[in-house]
Scaffold this active site. Structure first.
Site, PDB file in Angstrom:
ATOM      1  N   PRO A 252       0.768  -1.325  -0.154  1.00 14.92           N
ATOM      2  CA  PRO A 252       0.090   0.085   0.065  1.00 14.92           C
ATOM      3  C   PRO A 252       0.808   1.403  -0.117  1.00 14.92           C
ATOM      4  O   PRO A 252       0.384   2.347   0.167  1.00 14.92           O
ATOM      5  CB  PRO A 252      -0.748  -0.129   1.418  1.00 14.92           C
ATOM      6  CG  PRO A 252       0.021  -0.888   2.337  1.00 14.92           C
ATOM      7  CD  PRO A 252       0.896  -1.904   1.280  1.00 14.92           C
ATOM      8  N   GLY A 253       2.149   1.196  -0.097  1.00 16.81           N
ATOM      9  CA  GLY A 253       2.787   2.181  -0.277  1.00 16.81           C
ATOM     10  C   GLY A 253       3.660   2.844   0.747  1.00 16.81           C
ATOM     11  O   GLY A 253       4.396   3.915   0.941  1.00 16.81           O
ATOM     12  N   GLY A 254       3.851   1.863   1.968  1.00 15.77           N
ATOM     13  CA  GLY A 254       4.517   2.115   3.089  1.00 15.77           C
ATOM     14  C   GLY A 254       6.228   2.203   2.705  1.00 15.77           C
ATOM     15  O   GLY A 254       6.548   3.479   3.300  1.00 15.77           O
ATOM     16  N   CYS A 370       8.129 -10.859   3.607  1.00 17.84           N
ATOM     17  CA  CYS A 370       7.589 -11.216   5.243  1.00 17.84           C
ATOM     18  C   CYS A 370       7.134 -12.350   5.444  1.00 17.84           C
ATOM     19  O   CYS A 370       6.155 -12.632   5.901  1.00 17.84           O
ATOM     20  CB  CYS A 370       6.296 -10.133   5.246  1.00 17.84           C
ATOM     21  SG  CYS A 370       4.757 -10.341   4.230  1.00 17.84           S
TER      22      CYS A 370
END
Length: 433
Positions: A252-254, A370
Site C-alpha cells: 500500500p505504499g509504506g 514478510c
C-alpha cells in the site's frame, strides 16, 4: 465498542467469521462491513480469529452434534469473548441469546445456545486447561505450520509461535523530512501520550494503541503506520539523491513513502491491483511526496518500462506466504499451505530474474519477503546467486553475509538497527557487478 447493540454486532461478527472459515481473508470479509458497526465487528472477529482452534475445540466438547454453521460461528465468537474476559459473562450469554432469537433461522436454538454458554462458563477453567494441552490449540495454528516452525527455529520455535498469538503493538515511522524521532516523542508527551518508545532508526511504538485520527501528526504526514521490521527495507536499500528507483509490488505504499523520505529520488512504483495502487497515491499525498505510480504486472517489464530504464535501486517486496506477519493477520496459517509456499517461491524466482534484467551495473536490488519460510528466503537467494554470476551479496548492518532472516520478536527496548519489536522478514541485498 460503539452505540450498536452487542447482540447485533455479535451476529454480524458471526456471519463474517463464517465467511473467514469458508476461506475468505479477514481483510476481505471485514471489507464488506460498512458503517458504525464495523469497529465492533472487527474487534469481535479478531478476538475469535486469535482463538480459532480453542473455540472450535470447546464447541465440539460441549455440543453433542455440530450446530448449524451460523450458530457454530456465533457460539465461537461468544466463547472468544468469554475467554478474553473484557465483558461480564452474563452480558456475553444474554446478548448472544438475544442474537439467536432475532435471527429467524436460529430462533428455535435459543435454549440450546443458552445452555451451552452457561455450561462453558461453569467449566471454563477446566475446559481451557485441558484444551491447552493440544499444541494446535495452544499456538492457534494447524499441525503443518507448527511442525514447519519447529524445523525452522528449533528450540526457539515455541516462543516464536507463542509471540504470534499476542496482539501486536502499534508502530509508527517518523517522517524525518517533517520531524525528528526525538521531537516527535516530545510531541506525544505534550499530547498526553507518555507510553511511547523508540524502536530502530525511525520507529516509535505506542504501547496504548489508538485510532489513526487520534495519532498526533498523522494527518499532517509526520508519521505513518509501519512495522519496525518493514521499515528496514528502505534503510537497507539506502538510496541517494538523484537515483532512479523502482519499488516493485509497491502497495500500500509504506516502503514507497519511506524511500522518498530518505532521499530525493526519481521513483517508479508498480502495483498490479488498481484499488491497491490508489492507496499508494493516497499515502504519498498525505506525506506530500511524489512518485510515478503505474498499474501493471511488474513481471511484464515490456508493458510498463517502455523507456527501457535501468534502475540504480530496486526494492522487490515479493508476493509470499506472509508467514512472518501472522501476529497481525491471524488467518494466514489457514489461508496457505506448503504447496502455496512452493508455488510462491516459483513466482519470487521469476520476479527476481525480471527485476535483475532492469538493474543498472553497480545497481543494488533488495529482495524482501514478510516470510520466515526457507523456500522463500535463504533457499531462494542461494538459487538466484548460483544462476546469476553477475550478482554479489552486499553486507549491511546486522547482516555480514548480505542477508538476514528476522523472526517475529519482542524484547527489551533498545536503539539497535535491528528492531527489538518486529514482525518476521527476510532481506537479501544484491549488487550487479
Amino acid at each position: 465498542m460503539s452505540k450498536v447493540a452487542l447482540s447485533t454486532a455479535l451476529m454480524e461478527a458471526a456471519k463474517t467469521w463464517q465467511k473467514i472459515k469458508e476461506g475468505s481473508s479477514i481483510d476481505g470479509a471485514l471489507g464488506q462491513i460498512k458503517g458504525e458497526i464495523k469497529p465492533a465487528v472487527q474487534s469481535l472477529v479478531y478476538a475469535v480469529a486469535r482463538r480459532r482452534v480453542l473455540t472450535q475445540w470447546i464447541l465440539r466438547k460441549l455440543a453433542s452434534k455440530p450446530p448449524k454453521p451460523l450458530l457454530s460461528s456465533l457460539l465461537e465468537v461468544a466463547f472468544a469473548q468469554a475467554v478474553l474476559g473484557e465483558k461480564k459473562p452474563f452480558t456475553v450469554v444474554d446478548q448472544t441469546v438475544r442474537a439467536v432469537k432475532k435471527d429467524p433461522s436460529l430462533a428455535n436454538a435459543a435454549n440450546f445456545a443458552n445452555a451451552v454458554l452457561r455450561k462453558f462458563l461453569r467449566e471454563q477453567e477446566a475446559l481451557v486447561a485441558e484444551a491447552m494441552k493440544n499444541d494446535e490449540v495452544k499456538f492457534n495454528a494447524p499441525a503443518w505450520w507448527i511442525k514447519k516452525y519447529r524445523l525452522i527455529f528449533g528450540k526457539d520455535a515455541d516462543a516464536v509461535l507463542a509471540l504470534q498469538q499476542k496482539h501486536p503493538p502499534l508502530v509508527l515511522r517518523v517522517n524525518r523530512r517533517r520531524i525528528s524521532p526525538e521531537n516527535y516523542l516530545k510531541k506525544l508527551e505534550e499530547n498526553g501520550i507518555k507510553d511511547a518508545l523508540r524502536v530502530g532508526q525511525d520507529g516509535i511504538v505506542l504501547l496504548s494503541p489508538r485510532p489513526v485520527a487520534d495519532i498526533p501528526g498523522f494527518l499532517d504526514g509526520e508519521v505513518s503506520i509501519q512495522d519496525a521490521g518493514s521499515q528496514l527495507a528502505a534503510q537497507i536499500l539506502n538510496p541517494s539523491d538523484g537515483m532512479l528507483v523502482l519499488d516493485a509490488c509497491a502497495a500500500p505504499g509504506g516502503k514507497t513513502g519511506h524511500l522518498l523520505e530518505m532521499a530525493d529520488v526519481d521513483l517508479t512504483a508498480i502495483e498490479k491491483d488498481p484499488v491497491r495502487a490508489k492507496r499508494i497515491g493516497e499515502n504519498l499525498g498525505r506525506l506530500d511526496l511524489k512518485a510515478e505510480v503505474r498499474v501493471a504486472d511488474v513481471g511484464d517489464v515490456a508493458s510498463w518500462n517502455v523507456e527501457k530504464k535501468l534502475f540504480d535501486r530496486i526494492l522487490l517486496d515479493a508476493p509470499c506466504s506472509a508467514s512472518g506477519i501472522s501476529r497481525r493477520h491471524p488467518d494466514i496459517p489457514w489461508l496457505k499451505d506448503l504447496s502455496d509456499v512452493k508455488s510462491l517461491a516459483k513466482t519470487q524466482a521469476y520476479l527476481l530474474d525480471k527485476m535483475w534484467s532492469i538493474l543498472a551495473k553497480k545497481g543494488r536490488l533488495l529482495y524482501a519477503v514478510c516470510s520466515v519460510m526457507p523456500e522463500e528466503g535463504i533457499d531462494q537467494i542461494k538459487e538466484f546467486a548460483a544462476s546469476h554470476p553477475d550478482a554479489k551479496l552486499v553486507p549491511f548492518k546486522g547482516a555480514p553475509e548480505g542477508w538476514i532472516r528476522l523472526s517475529p520478536h519482542e524484547d527489551s527496548p533498545d536503539l539497535e538497527f535491528i528492531p527489538w519489536v518486529r514482525d518476521g522478514f527476510f532481506y537479501a541485498l544484491f549488487e550487479k557487478i
